[in-house]
Design a protein around this motif. Structure first.
Motif, PDB file in Angstrom:
ATOM      1  N   VAL A  90     -46.336  12.294  -0.143  1.00 47.61           N
ATOM      2  CA  VAL A  90     -45.277  12.747   0.740  1.00 47.61           C
ATOM      3  C   VAL A  90     -45.849  13.902   1.558  1.00 47.61           C
ATOM      4  CG1 VAL A  90     -42.988  13.765   0.909  1.00 47.61           C
ATOM      5  CG2 VAL A  90     -43.460  12.062  -0.851  1.00 47.61           C
ATOM      6  N   VAL A  91     -45.872  13.753   2.850  1.00 51.45           N
ATOM      7  CA  VAL A  91     -46.432  14.782   3.719  1.00 51.45           C
ATOM      8  C   VAL A  91     -45.357  15.828   4.003  1.00 51.45           C
ATOM      9  CG1 VAL A  91     -47.480  15.264   5.961  1.00 51.45           C
ATOM     10  CG2 VAL A  91     -48.025  13.137   4.757  1.00 51.45           C
ATOM     11  N   ARG A  92     -45.581  17.042   3.532  1.00 50.29           N
ATOM     12  CA  ARG A  92     -44.630  18.139   3.727  1.00 50.29           C
ATOM     13  C   ARG A  92     -44.930  18.818   5.058  1.00 50.29           C
ATOM     14  NH1 ARG A  92     -46.641  21.064  -1.433  1.00 50.29           N
ATOM     15  NH2 ARG A  92     -48.512  20.210  -0.462  1.00 50.29           N
ATOM     16  N   ILE A  93     -43.964  18.793   5.953  1.00 55.17           N
ATOM     17  CA  ILE A  93     -44.161  19.303   7.310  1.00 55.17           C
ATOM     18  C   ILE A  93     -43.453  20.640   7.455  1.00 55.17           C
ATOM     19  CG2 ILE A  93     -43.769  18.871   9.759  1.00 55.17           C
ATOM     20  CD1 ILE A  93     -43.950  15.896   9.181  1.00 55.17           C
ATOM     21  N   GLY A  94     -44.226  21.686   7.649  1.00 53.88           N
ATOM     22  CA  GLY A  94     -43.667  23.015   7.841  1.00 53.88           C
ATOM     23  C   GLY A  94     -43.133  23.182   9.248  1.00 53.88           C
ATOM     24  N   THR A  95     -41.922  23.735   9.351  1.00 53.27           N
ATOM     25  CA  THR A  95     -41.289  23.908  10.645  1.00 53.27           C
ATOM     26  C   THR A  95     -40.484  25.192  10.669  1.00 53.27           C
ATOM     27  OG1 THR A  95     -39.695  22.946  12.217  1.00 53.27           O
ATOM     28  CG2 THR A  95     -39.295  22.539   9.882  1.00 53.27           C
ATOM     29  N   ARG A  96     -40.404  25.816  11.820  1.00 55.23           N
ATOM     30  CA  ARG A  96     -39.444  26.893  11.990  1.00 55.23           C
ATOM     31  C   ARG A  96     -38.041  26.294  11.870  1.00 55.23           C
ATOM     32  NH1 ARG A  96     -40.715  29.252  17.616  1.00 55.23           N
ATOM     33  NH2 ARG A  96     -38.874  30.519  17.154  1.00 55.23           N
ATOM     34  N   ALA A  97     -37.064  27.171  11.606  1.00 58.87           N
ATOM     35  CA  ALA A  97     -35.724  26.684  11.271  1.00 58.87           C
ATOM     36  C   ALA A  97     -34.809  26.474  12.467  1.00 58.87           C
ATOM     37  CB  ALA A  97     -35.057  27.650  10.297  1.00 58.87           C
ATOM     38  N   SER A  98     -35.230  26.860  13.668  1.00 59.55           N
ATOM     39  CA  SER A  98     -34.361  26.718  14.830  1.00 59.55           C
ATOM     40  C   SER A  98     -34.096  25.246  15.134  1.00 59.55           C
ATOM     41  CB  SER A  98     -34.995  27.379  16.058  1.00 59.55           C
ATOM     42  OG  SER A  98     -36.108  26.627  16.511  1.00 59.55           O
ATOM     43  N   ALA A  99     -33.025  24.995  15.876  1.00 60.64           N
ATOM     44  CA  ALA A  99     -32.674  23.613  16.240  1.00 60.64           C
ATOM     45  C   ALA A  99     -33.794  22.948  17.023  1.00 60.64           C
ATOM     46  CB  ALA A  99     -31.377  23.601  17.045  1.00 60.64           C
ATOM     47  N   LEU A 100     -34.412  23.696  17.942  1.00 63.76           N
ATOM     48  CA  LEU A 100     -35.489  23.125  18.735  1.00 63.76           C
ATOM     49  C   LEU A 100     -36.697  22.799  17.860  1.00 63.76           C
ATOM     50  CD1 LEU A 100     -36.857  22.278  21.333  1.00 63.76           C
ATOM     51  CD2 LEU A 100     -37.406  24.688  21.778  1.00 63.76           C
ATOM     52  N   ALA A 101     -37.095  23.742  17.003  1.00 60.28           N
ATOM     53  CA  ALA A 101     -38.256  23.515  16.139  1.00 60.28           C
ATOM     54  C   ALA A 101     -38.028  22.319  15.221  1.00 60.28           C
ATOM     55  CB  ALA A 101     -38.561  24.767  15.335  1.00 60.28           C
ATOM     56  N   ARG A 102     -36.837  22.216  14.651  1.00 62.94           N
ATOM     57  CA  ARG A 102     -36.544  21.105  13.748  1.00 62.94           C
ATOM     58  C   ARG A 102     -36.502  19.772  14.497  1.00 62.94           C
ATOM     59  NH1 ARG A 102     -32.617  23.221   9.184  1.00 62.94           N
ATOM     60  NH2 ARG A 102     -31.348  21.460   9.810  1.00 62.94           N
ATOM     61  N   THR A 103     -36.013  19.789  15.735  1.00 64.85           N
ATOM     62  CA  THR A 103     -36.026  18.576  16.545  1.00 64.85           C
ATOM     63  C   THR A 103     -37.454  18.135  16.816  1.00 64.85           C
ATOM     64  OG1 THR A 103     -33.912  19.119  17.591  1.00 64.85           O
ATOM     65  CG2 THR A 103     -35.341  17.577  18.755  1.00 64.85           C
ATOM     66  N   GLN A 104     -38.305  19.096  17.187  1.00 64.98           N
ATOM     67  CA  GLN A 104     -39.710  18.775  17.448  1.00 64.98           C
ATOM     68  C   GLN A 104     -40.390  18.238  16.191  1.00 64.98           C
ATOM     69  OE1 GLN A 104     -40.452  22.175  20.940  1.00 64.98           O
ATOM     70  NE2 GLN A 104     -41.120  22.562  18.851  1.00 64.98           N
ATOM     71  N   SER A 105     -40.149  18.891  15.067  1.00 70.12           N
ATOM     72  CA  SER A 105     -40.798  18.486  13.823  1.00 70.12           C
ATOM     73  C   SER A 105     -40.295  17.123  13.337  1.00 70.12           C
ATOM     74  CB  SER A 105     -40.566  19.543  12.750  1.00 70.12           C
ATOM     75  OG  SER A 105     -41.157  20.772  13.132  1.00 70.12           O
ATOM     76  N   THR A 106     -39.013  16.860  13.541  1.00 61.28           N
ATOM     77  CA  THR A 106     -38.463  15.551  13.164  1.00 61.28           C
ATOM     78  C   THR A 106     -39.093  14.437  13.987  1.00 61.28           C
ATOM     79  OG1 THR A 106     -36.360  16.508  12.447  1.00 61.28           O
ATOM     80  CG2 THR A 106     -36.353  14.175  13.007  1.00 61.28           C
ATOM     81  N   THR A 107     -39.286  14.692  15.276  1.00 56.29           N
ATOM     82  CA  THR A 107     -39.952  13.705  16.132  1.00 56.29           C
ATOM     83  C   THR A 107     -41.359  13.422  15.635  1.00 56.29           C
ATOM     84  OG1 THR A 107     -38.662  14.395  18.063  1.00 56.29           O
ATOM     85  CG2 THR A 107     -40.725  13.220  18.481  1.00 56.29           C
TER      86      THR A 107
END
Length: 329
Positions: free
Chosen positions: A23-40
């Motif tokens: 399972v690849v754990r993807i670190g992301t900032r918590a903002s809506a934009l950061a999470r949108t980018q990381s989800t993509t």
């Protein structure tokens, strides 16, 4: 949907939740934009490799502090916590806005991929659907970036530039609530959030050059992890990487941080013997009264040399002195 989200405390146990598979754990900032980018990124990685992914929200100094970025040092304030989590083995992949990355290469970390870039231009979100040039004298325009401040001041529009921090919602709300007449944002962020129609003007790079790397994402892994090659093969875009490499080499050679009054934009263009890189750059005094502007073209396969040669021209013309000036108080 194979992307899940976990707290940092739970990351270690959930990574081993599927026996025999990673399972690849993807670190992301918590903002809506950061999470949108990381989800993509997570969805694309799963689609192209079959790997299962999960998001691990991480708070950075830049997210917690309300100080102006320049006072916090600017460079790396949104990056260091994600990199620390990578090196500690708490995440396997970190997703950054590339413009936030310091130009010095980090020890033990590899830039695995730079996916295709979004539109790198800046946009205005103004009251009453106005453009920057239509705002009245003395109108208040919010931006926290010295680069934007200097270039907008150079346009001589007579607007008042106001320093702001916060996420996209916070900034646009200041216009909707009447606190500001307009704000300047990156078009890429609005587009990723599905809000690009809220922009009232897209700024021409002839007037306002974007930050080096703006619109691009940076995907980092531990340098000794086999995931580097997997992510590179699945998600790296060679033309985008070449363009942002030119811009970042220029920034490094000018010894300017990501919050300095420097704009740069490289693009792939048709040359006499095929595709080549074309780059425009500007370095300004904080008040925008002085500027060094240059452009250059070079081979697509040698972005480092192009960035260095253009920086050398700008330094010879006094760019370093402009960047090092302190804003008037």
């Amino acid at each position: 949907m194979t992307t899940t989200e976990t707290s940092l405390q739970d990351a270690g146990t959930s990574a081993a939740a599927t026996p025999g598979s990673r399972v690849v754990r993807i670190g992301t900032r918590a903002s809506a934009l950061a999470r949108t980018q990381s989800t993509t990124v997570a969805d694309l990685l799963t689609e192209r490799t079959g790997l299962v992914t999960e998001l691990v929200p991480i708070s950075t100094h830049g997210d917690v502090s309300r100080e102006p970025l320049a006072q916090m040092g600017g460079t790396g304030v949104f990056v260091s916590a994600l990199r620390d989590a990578l090196l500690r083995g708490e995440v396997d992949l970190a997703v950054h806005s590339l413009k936030d990355l310091p130009t010095a290469p980090p020890e033990g970390i590899a830039l695995a991929a730079v996916p295709p870039r979004e539109d790198p231009r800046d946009v205005v979100v103004a009251r009453d659907g106005l453009t920057l040039g239509e705002l009245p004298q003395g109108a208040t325009v919010g931006t926290g970036a010295p680069r934007r401040v200097a270039q907008i001041e150079a346009l001589g529009l007579g607007v008042q530039l106001v320093g702001i921090r916060g996420n996209v919602d916070t900034r646009i709300a200041k216009v909707r609530d009447g606190e500001l007449d307009a704000v300047v944002l990156a078009r890429a962020g609005l587009n990723r959030l599905g809000r690009v129609e809220e922009a009232t003007e897209v700024l021409d790079p002839i007037q306002v050059l974007p930050a080096p790397g703006q619109g691009a994402l940076a995907l980092e892994c531990r340098a000794d992890d086999d995931l580097v090659a997997i992510v590179a093969t699945a998600l790296d875009d060679a033309p985008t990487r070449a363009c942002v490499t030119v811009e970042r080499v220029l920034l490094a050679e000018l010894e300017a941080g990501c919050s300095a009054p420097v704009g740069a934009l490289a693009e792939v263009a048709m040359g006499e013997v095929g595709d080549e890189l074309w780059v425009r750059a500007v370095a300004l005094s904080p008040d925008g009264t002085l500027a060094v502007r240059r452009s250059a073209a070079g081979p697509l396969d040698d972005p480092v040399a192009l960035g260095r040669s253009l920086a050398a021209e700008m330094l010879a013309d006094g760019a370093a002195d402009l960047i090092s000036e302190r804003p008037a108080t």
